[in-house]
Design a protein around this motif. Structure first.
Motif, mmCIF file in Angstrom:
data_model
loop_
_atom_site.group_PDB
_atom_site.id
_atom_site.type_symbol
_atom_site.label_atom_id
_atom_site.label_comp_id
_atom_site.label_asym_id
_atom_site.label_seq_id
_atom_site.Cartn_x
_atom_site.Cartn_y
_atom_site.Cartn_z
ATOM 1 N N ALA A 174 -8.295 -10.492 24.755
ATOM 2 C CA ALA A 174 -7.794 -11.798 24.343
ATOM 3 C C ALA A 174 -7.143 -12.578 25.478
ATOM 4 O O ALA A 174 -7.152 -13.811 25.473
ATOM 5 C CB ALA A 174 -6.793 -11.647 23.194
ATOM 6 N N LEU A 175 -6.581 -11.860 26.465
ATOM 7 C CA LEU A 175 -5.823 -12.528 27.513
ATOM 8 C C LEU A 175 -6.384 -12.325 28.921
ATOM 9 O O LEU A 175 -5.972 -13.030 29.847
ATOM 10 C CB LEU A 175 -4.366 -12.056 27.477
ATOM 11 N N GLY A 176 -7.276 -11.372 29.096
ATOM 12 C CA GLY A 176 -7.880 -11.187 30.402
ATOM 13 C C GLY A 176 -7.136 -10.264 31.348
ATOM 14 O O GLY A 176 -7.394 -10.259 32.558
ATOM 15 N N PHE A 177 -6.215 -9.452 30.828
ATOM 16 C CA PHE A 177 -5.522 -8.484 31.686
ATOM 17 C C PHE A 177 -6.492 -7.408 32.151
ATOM 18 O O PHE A 177 -7.445 -7.060 31.447
ATOM 19 C CB PHE A 177 -4.356 -7.844 30.934
ATOM 20 N N LYS A 178 -6.224 -6.882 33.345
ATOM 21 C CA LYS A 178 -7.033 -5.801 33.898
ATOM 22 C C LYS A 178 -6.191 -4.528 33.953
ATOM 23 O O LYS A 178 -5.042 -4.566 34.401
ATOM 24 C CB LYS A 178 -7.515 -6.159 35.302
ATOM 25 N N VAL A 179 -6.755 -3.425 33.482
ATOM 26 C CA VAL A 179 -6.050 -2.147 33.543
ATOM 27 C C VAL A 179 -6.155 -1.623 34.969
ATOM 28 O O VAL A 179 -7.237 -1.314 35.451
ATOM 29 C CB VAL A 179 -6.624 -1.123 32.551
ATOM 30 N N ARG A 180 -5.012 -1.530 35.642
ATOM 31 C CA ARG A 180 -4.988 -1.095 37.040
ATOM 32 C C ARG A 180 -4.855 0.416 37.170
ATOM 33 O O ARG A 180 -5.465 1.035 38.028
ATOM 34 C CB ARG A 180 -3.827 -1.779 37.768
ATOM 35 N N GLU A 181 -3.999 1.004 36.327
ATOM 36 C CA GLU A 181 -3.827 2.450 36.318
ATOM 37 C C GLU A 181 -3.596 2.880 34.869
ATOM 38 O O GLU A 181 -3.130 2.097 34.038
ATOM 39 C CB GLU A 181 -2.629 2.882 37.178
ATOM 40 N N ARG A 182 -3.934 4.132 34.578
ATOM 41 C CA ARG A 182 -3.670 4.655 33.240
ATOM 42 C C ARG A 182 -3.436 6.157 33.311
ATOM 43 O O ARG A 182 -3.969 6.848 34.185
ATOM 44 C CB ARG A 182 -4.809 4.314 32.286
ATOM 45 N N ILE A 183 -2.597 6.632 32.403
ATOM 46 C CA ILE A 183 -2.404 8.064 32.190
ATOM 47 C C ILE A 183 -3.120 8.413 30.896
ATOM 48 O O ILE A 183 -2.917 7.748 29.870
ATOM 49 C CB ILE A 183 -0.914 8.425 32.117
ATOM 50 N N MET A 184 -3.948 9.462 30.939
ATOM 51 C CA MET A 184 -4.816 9.783 29.809
ATOM 52 C C MET A 184 -4.558 11.197 29.307
ATOM 53 O O MET A 184 -4.187 12.086 30.078
ATOM 54 C CB MET A 184 -6.275 9.611 30.221
ATOM 55 N N ASP A 185 -4.770 11.388 28.008
ATOM 56 C CA ASP A 185 -4.617 12.723 27.434
ATOM 57 C C ASP A 185 -5.942 13.481 27.517
ATOM 58 O O ASP A 185 -6.926 13.003 28.099
ATOM 59 C CB ASP A 185 -4.090 12.639 25.996
ATOM 60 N N GLY A 186 -5.994 14.654 26.917
ATOM 61 C CA GLY A 186 -7.184 15.482 26.987
ATOM 62 C C GLY A 186 -8.396 14.882 26.308
ATOM 63 O O GLY A 186 -9.535 15.278 26.585
ATOM 64 N N ASP A 187 -8.167 13.919 25.396
ATOM 65 C CA ASP A 187 -9.272 13.241 24.715
ATOM 66 C C ASP A 187 -9.622 11.915 25.376
ATOM 67 O O ASP A 187 -10.342 11.096 24.801
ATOM 68 C CB ASP A 187 -8.906 12.999 23.247
ATOM 69 N N ASP A 188 -9.081 11.699 26.581
ATOM 70 C CA ASP A 188 -9.322 10.465 27.345
ATOM 71 C C ASP A 188 -8.804 9.214 26.643
ATOM 72 O O ASP A 188 -9.320 8.118 26.838
ATOM 73 C CB ASP A 188 -10.808 10.289 27.692
#
Length: 325
Positions: A174-188
């Motif tokens: 909706a706003l155009g943000f870009k995910v720069r970094e993420r922390i993910m669990d075992g199910d991604d």
């Protein structure tokens, strides 16, 4: 084919926080962090850092609970504002237009799926320094304040959410943000994500709420630019009776030098000693932390964050007591 980016949101404009101790909060931001009081209206005080170009970047409003009032984003143009308003309206999360507020004009208000209130605007009032605050450094709005350890500008806001991915997807689509970094669990799935519309690693972050609550504020952040200032302000905080929650230290995610403290109104404030790194690559690939890499994601160096760091957000909630079987 690469999806055409949405370039309609320019930057974080201001954040409103609710405070259980309005004058205590104002004193903290003014005397410790060197911020300026720009205006008072009703139960709200409007404040700014000395390198913030707008009328105000922080609104502190008296309330019986601490927490988030709203977050405001500035559009890249009047036309961009109209486009985003239409796109948000189509999601079902729109609240409608307001005529304006102190320091800005017409704005479209909406919520994230988790209920955090936001608005997007174009017309802003720029800060005009009085004669005794004008500086010969023409690319700075005013003189550097001679009190506390003055922060320079607003940096970002961090929210907690019951469903991280749903809120991250809204910010992207909706706003155009870009995910720069993420922390993910075992199910991604996202445990936390850092997003931006600028060259910063993040203008906003969304973290999973371990209590399953909706719409809470984890922290707001102001920027120094020099890690030494974190040590300097730590002295002031301790001598003024504040407990530093964590830091100074350095995050793995964002690479930023940090310090966390709870201000008198109950909200967590992060202070950035630098910006970490900046992103200029238009084809940036999201950095994903998971598995063995998680060891260095939250803390690169410095003491580990206390357990309550992840549970404490505002409004304050606690775990339900475990009943005996």
């Amino acid at each position: 084919m690469t999806k055409e980016p949405i370039l309609d949101v320019a930057q974080l404009a201001h954040v409103e926080i609710y405070s259980t101790d309005l004058e205590g909060s104002v004193k903290f931001f003014r005397e410790i962090l060197g911020m300026e009081e720009a205006h008072r209206e009703g139960n709200s005080v409007y404040m700014r850092a000395y390198e913030d170009f707008y009328h105000s970047t922080l609104i502190i409003t008296a309330n019986d609970e601490a927490g988030l009032g709203h977050i405001a984003w500035r559009a890249t143009s009047p036309q961009a504002l109209e486009r985003r308003a239409q796109a948000i309206e189509a999601t079902g999360y729109g609240l409608g237009w307001i005529d304006g507020d102190i320091g800005h004009g017409r704005a479209y208000q909406f919520t994230l799926p988790d209920g955090h209130k936001m608005e997007i605007l174009w017309d802003v009032e720029y800060y005009q320094a009085p004669e005794d605050q004008k500086t010969p450094l023409l690319n700075r709005p005013q003189k550097r304040p001679a009190r506390g350890v003055p922060v320079r500008r607003i940096d970002h806001v961090n929210l907690t959410a019951s469903e991280t991915n749903k809120n991250v997807a809204f910010l992207e689509e909706a706003l155009g943000f870009k995910v720069r970094e993420r922390i993910m669990d075992g199910d991604d799935k996202d445990v936390a994500a850092w997003l931006s519309v600028t060259n910063l690693v993040h203008d906003i972050a969304v973290m999973g709420d371990p209590l399953g609550e909706k719409g809470r504020l984890h922290h707001i952040c102001y920027w120094y630019g020099y890690p030494q200032h974190l040590s300097d302000v730590a002295d002031l905080l301790i001598e003024a009776g504040f407990k530093i929650e964590s830091g100074p230290g350095k995050h793995g995610v964002t690479q930023a030098a940090f310090l966390y403290v709870i201000e008198p109104g109950g909200n967590r404030v992060e202070l950035f000693g630098d910006s970490g790194y900046q992103i200029f690559d238009p084809a940036w690939k999201t950095v994903e932390w998971k598995g063995v890499d998680l060891e260095h994601s939250v803390i690169w160096h410095g003491a580990n964050l206390p357990a309550e760091f992840f549970e404490y957000a505002t409004p304050v909630r606690t775990k339900a007591p475990v009943e005996n079987a």
